[in-house]
Design a protein around this motif. Structure first.
Motif, short mmCIF file in Angstrom:
data_model
loop_
_atom_site.label_atom_id
_atom_site.label_comp_id
_atom_site.label_asym_id
_atom_site.label_seq_id
_atom_site.Cartn_x
_atom_site.Cartn_y
_atom_site.Cartn_z
N VAL A 47 0.83 -1.20 0.00
CA VAL A 47 0.00 0.00 0.00
C VAL A 47 0.87 1.26 0.00
CG1 VAL A 47 -1.55 1.37 1.47
CG2 VAL A 47 -2.03 -1.04 1.05
N ARG A 48 1.92 1.22 0.77
CA ARG A 48 2.80 2.38 0.83
C ARG A 48 3.46 2.64 -0.52
NH1 ARG A 48 5.83 2.17 6.79
NH2 ARG A 48 4.58 3.86 7.60
N ILE A 49 3.89 1.58 -1.16
CA ILE A 49 4.50 1.74 -2.48
C ILE A 49 3.46 2.27 -3.47
CG2 ILE A 49 5.57 0.52 -4.41
CD1 ILE A 49 6.84 -1.37 -2.32
N TYR A 89 23.23 2.73 -5.58
CA TYR A 89 22.37 2.62 -4.41
C TYR A 89 23.16 2.77 -3.11
CZ TYR A 89 18.39 1.40 -7.26
OH TYR A 89 17.37 1.47 -8.15
N SER A 90 22.46 3.26 -2.10
CA SER A 90 23.10 3.45 -0.80
C SER A 90 23.10 2.15 -0.02
CB SER A 90 22.33 4.51 -0.01
OG SER A 90 21.08 3.96 0.38
N LYS A 91 23.75 2.18 1.09
CA LYS A 91 23.87 0.99 1.92
C LYS A 91 22.51 0.45 2.37
CE LYS A 91 27.00 -0.69 5.40
NZ LYS A 91 27.83 -0.44 6.57
N ASP A 92 21.63 1.37 2.77
CA ASP A 92 20.29 0.94 3.22
C ASP A 92 19.52 0.28 2.10
OD1 ASP A 92 20.54 2.22 5.80
OD2 ASP A 92 20.39 4.10 4.69
N GLU A 93 19.70 0.84 0.91
CA GLU A 93 18.97 0.28 -0.23
C GLU A 93 19.55 -1.08 -0.64
OE1 GLU A 93 17.77 4.68 -1.95
OE2 GLU A 93 19.71 3.78 -2.39
N HIS A 148 9.73 -1.26 5.72
CA HIS A 148 9.14 -0.32 6.68
C HIS A 148 10.24 0.46 7.40
CE1 HIS A 148 5.04 -1.39 6.03
NE2 HIS A 148 5.17 -2.63 6.45
N SER A 149 11.33 -0.20 7.72
CA SER A 149 12.45 0.49 8.36
C SER A 149 12.98 1.58 7.45
CB SER A 149 13.60 -0.48 8.65
OG SER A 149 13.24 -1.37 9.64
N TYR A 150 13.21 1.19 6.20
CA TYR A 150 13.75 2.15 5.24
C TYR A 150 12.81 3.34 5.10
CZ TYR A 150 15.63 4.19 1.01
OH TYR A 150 16.17 5.08 0.12
N TRP A 151 11.54 3.05 4.98
CA TRP A 151 10.51 4.10 4.81
C TRP A 151 10.59 5.11 5.96
CZ3 TRP A 151 6.57 4.58 1.09
CH2 TRP A 151 5.55 5.47 1.40
N ASN A 152 10.79 4.60 7.13
CA ASN A 152 10.82 5.50 8.29
C ASN A 152 12.08 6.35 8.37
OD1 ASN A 152 8.56 5.37 10.52
ND2 ASN A 152 8.58 3.45 9.40
N LEU A 153 13.10 5.95 7.62
CA LEU A 153 14.31 6.79 7.59
C LEU A 153 13.98 8.15 6.98
CD1 LEU A 153 16.99 4.25 6.30
CD2 LEU A 153 16.71 5.08 8.62
N PRO A 169 15.40 13.72 4.58
CA PRO A 169 14.63 13.95 3.35
C PRO A 169 15.22 13.21 2.14
CG PRO A 169 15.11 16.02 4.47
CD PRO A 169 15.89 14.97 5.18
N ASP A 170 16.54 12.92 2.16
CA ASP A 170 17.15 12.19 1.06
C ASP A 170 16.57 10.79 0.90
OD1 ASP A 170 18.73 14.30 0.56
OD2 ASP A 170 20.56 13.47 1.45
#
Length: 577
Positions: free
Chosen positions: A458-460, A484-488, A526-531, A536-537
RNA sequence: GCGCUUGUAGCUCAAUUGGAUAGAGCGCCUGACUUCGGAUCAGGAGGUUGAGGGUUCAACUCCUUCCGGGCGCACCA
């Protein structure tokens, strides 16, 4: 594209090269060498056990051997950033970010086939599941096995195998006679105002039989129901028809669709039982004999009879099994053997049966019979689905056969819905008893894994909606020139595990791995989303109200996996909740 | 009594078909939030994987002996 398989192949090539030059001794089989997912704490993408497997044979310590091999591996691959040797001898490979950009390009361009194992030979499967007696509606007890069978079929189909889904209809024998009588008494109750003999324990008491009786009366006004003997055959047919109609409706509401319904009665009338027994007799698997009372059984109650037996003890069963009753009628087992002969004649590569826990004791004899008939081991695999413990208001809910006291599939669907039923029933290994908590299953929170995964989708979808794009359509971009960054990359790593998840689910017939995987993927997302909350990046929609290509592709890749996974599980992915 | 199956954190369960320091969720303890994308997230405590023995470079996983739970054990289906 399975990066683990790909790198395992690379490693094996290096090994063969070295062994040709005489620098390395290899065992006869390289099967023990694997490419695995390293534990998260190692900051590495693929790991291999090769040095530990080969160390003894080559009389080198695993660490020394790993040092040599890791140099070779790194030397031939520009995409490797770092390669390290870790005690007790693992080789850990870490890729450069460009590897992940290439990876996502590959899976976006081949999104339809991502996860499929193209290296294995495709088989033709027959899977038999549910096969509940056609005497009434399906209840919760049938549900888990039904979903298990359906999703196993889905996984195999996803992996491009051929699958036939089959339901064996036990429309023959004593149970059916009792069932027909029960319907008959309901008819008499309606037509002649005679009370239903509720104390007769042989009869089926359920209220649904009243509906069956009404339906039969309504559509068969020309039949005179006064004399049972005159109409018993016709009534049996009609009653089974009613039951099957209901069962098919139940299956449909669970999202289950069988390809075939095979009638036991037809097999018997076609003399397939005689034929298969003749076949077994020729091969000396059948004899006339007596079964001894099991130890612990009271000898006084035991009646020894001479009857036709199948030598299942030849195949490891603890006793031989009766094929014929003392009145010369075939046992259930006998017609089931005929059914399995029928399956074998249709030339499938692999037969699968899904059984309830209470039928687990039956496995040995039926696999024995298939072995005797096909002269091959493992042709039939039986999977058992363990009990479901219903929990309502934090208390176990006991079902009993007395009327009104058991929960049907209809009740379940009405109360919690198809999606929740399927997802939760599948969420655990089929070998383990399952707690099905009614209150939790309908809860819309993190406690409920279904909503947790759906919410990810849903978020996507909401991001795509904001920028006026359709999540379902394919995305094409010109240049994959981003990094891509580390989180990605962390999430991309999880995505790279998807083919492994499919593989294991498919090979071990353990589809519970899919909901587990989807939950893990969702959790990372969900973790990534909350970053994005603090940074803002990390937000997908930037100040210009746009989504950059790298993020767009990234979201698309995640949603693709969730969609395929949920499709296999047979659960919807709403775009809004 | 025999067969199958199961035993992992207080609870419910995972563990990549034998891999590294056994992971999640709930619950508990901190913390983010006047719903911003909160149906969410960050952190902490919590383990002799029922017990013993064996195989292996490596065991929750395989073998073996116990102990506890579930299911089954005639011609029902």
């Amino acid at each position: 594209m399975n990066i683990f398989d790909k790198y395992l192949d690379n490693i094996k090539k290096i090994l063969l090269d070295l062994s040709k030059k005489g620098d390395l001794i290899l065992p006869s089989s390289l099967d023990g060498i694997t490419a695995e997912i390293p534990p998260a704490k190692f900051d590495s993408d693929i790991s291999t056990n090769v040095a530990m497997v080969l160390s003894k044979l080559n009389k080198k310590s695993p660490i020394d051997l790993a040092d040599i091999l890791s140099d070779k591996i790194k030397g031939q691959d520009k995409l490797i950033d770092e390669i390290s040797v870790v005690k007790p001898g693992f080789i850990n490979i870490k890729f450069k970010p460009i590897f992940w950009t290439n990876f996502i390009k590959e899976i976006i361009q081949n999104s339809k086939s991502y996860g499929i194992n193209n290296n294995e030979a495709k088989k033709n499967y027959l899977i038999e599941f549910v096969s509940a007696n056609p005497t009434g509606p399906l209840h919760v007890g049938h549900c888990r096995g039904a979903i298990l069978g359906d999703v196993i079929a889905n996984v195999l189909l996803f992996n491009k195998h051929k699958v036939t889904k089959e339901y064996y209809v036990n429309d023959y024998g004593n149970q059916i006679i009792n069932f027909t009588k029960s319907v008959y008494f309901r008819i008499r109750e309606i037509s002649f105002n005679e009370p239903f003999p509720i104390d007769n324990e042989e009869l089926y008491p359920g209220d649904y039989l009243i509906d069956f009786a009404k339906n039969i009366l309504n559509s068969n006004k020309d039949i005179d129901f006064k004399n049972f003997n005159n109409i018993s055959e016709k009534l049996t047919e009609l009653a089974i028809e009613e039951a099957l109609k209901l069962i098919k409706k139940n299956l449909k509401s669970l999202g289950i669709n069988h390809d075939n319904f095979i009638s036991e009665k037809k097999l018997v009338l076609n003399h397939e039982v005689e034929k298969v027994i003749e076949f077994l007799q020729k091969n000396k698997f059948v004899y006339k004999g007596k079964i001894k009372a099991p130890a612990g059984e009271d000898d006084d109650n035991w009646i020894e009879r001479e009857q036709l037996l199948f030598k299942s003890t030849d195949f490891g069963d603890d006793k031989d099994r009766a094929l014929q009753k003392s009145d010369n009628a075939w046992t259930y087992f006998a017609s089931d053997v005929a059914y399995h002969k029928n399956k074998l004649d249709r030339k499938f590569d692999q037969l699968i049966n899904i059984l309830g826990a209470d039928h687990a004791g039956y496995i040995k004899r039926i696999t024995s019979s298939v072995e005797a008939l096909s002269n091959s081991k493992g042709k039939l695999i039986c999977k058992v689905s363990q009990l479901v413990k219903l929990i309502k208001n934090k208390k176990p809910f006991k079902m009993s056969k007395r009327k009104g006291d058991y929960i049907t599939v209809d009740d379940l669907i009405n109360e919690v819905g198809k999606d929740a039923t399927r997802f939760i029933m599948l969420n655990r290994s089929s070998d383990v008893e399952l707690d099905f908590d009614f209150d939790n299953v309908v809860e819309k929170s993190k406690d409920n894994p279904l909503y947790y995964v759906q919410y990810c989708y849903v978020r996507i979808a909401s991001v795509f909606r904001h920028i006026g794009k359709d999540l379902k359509s394919d995305i094409k971009i010109d240049k994959y020139d981003f990094e891509y960054s580390k989180d990605e990359i962390n999430i991309l790593k999880k995505i790279s595990e998807w083919p492994k998840c499919i593989d294991t689910s498919s090979n071990k017939l353990e589809p519970h791995r899919i909901p587990t995987y989807l939950f893990e993927l969702s959790s990372l997302f969900h973790s990534y989303w909350n970053l994005g909350k603090d940074n803002p990046d990390k937000r997908f929609i930037n100040d210009q109200k746009k989504v950059t290509n790298d993020k767009l592709i990234f979201l698309k890749a995640i949603s693709n996996i969730i969609k395929s996974g949920m499709d296999i599980v047979g659960v919807s992915v709403p775009e809004k909740m």
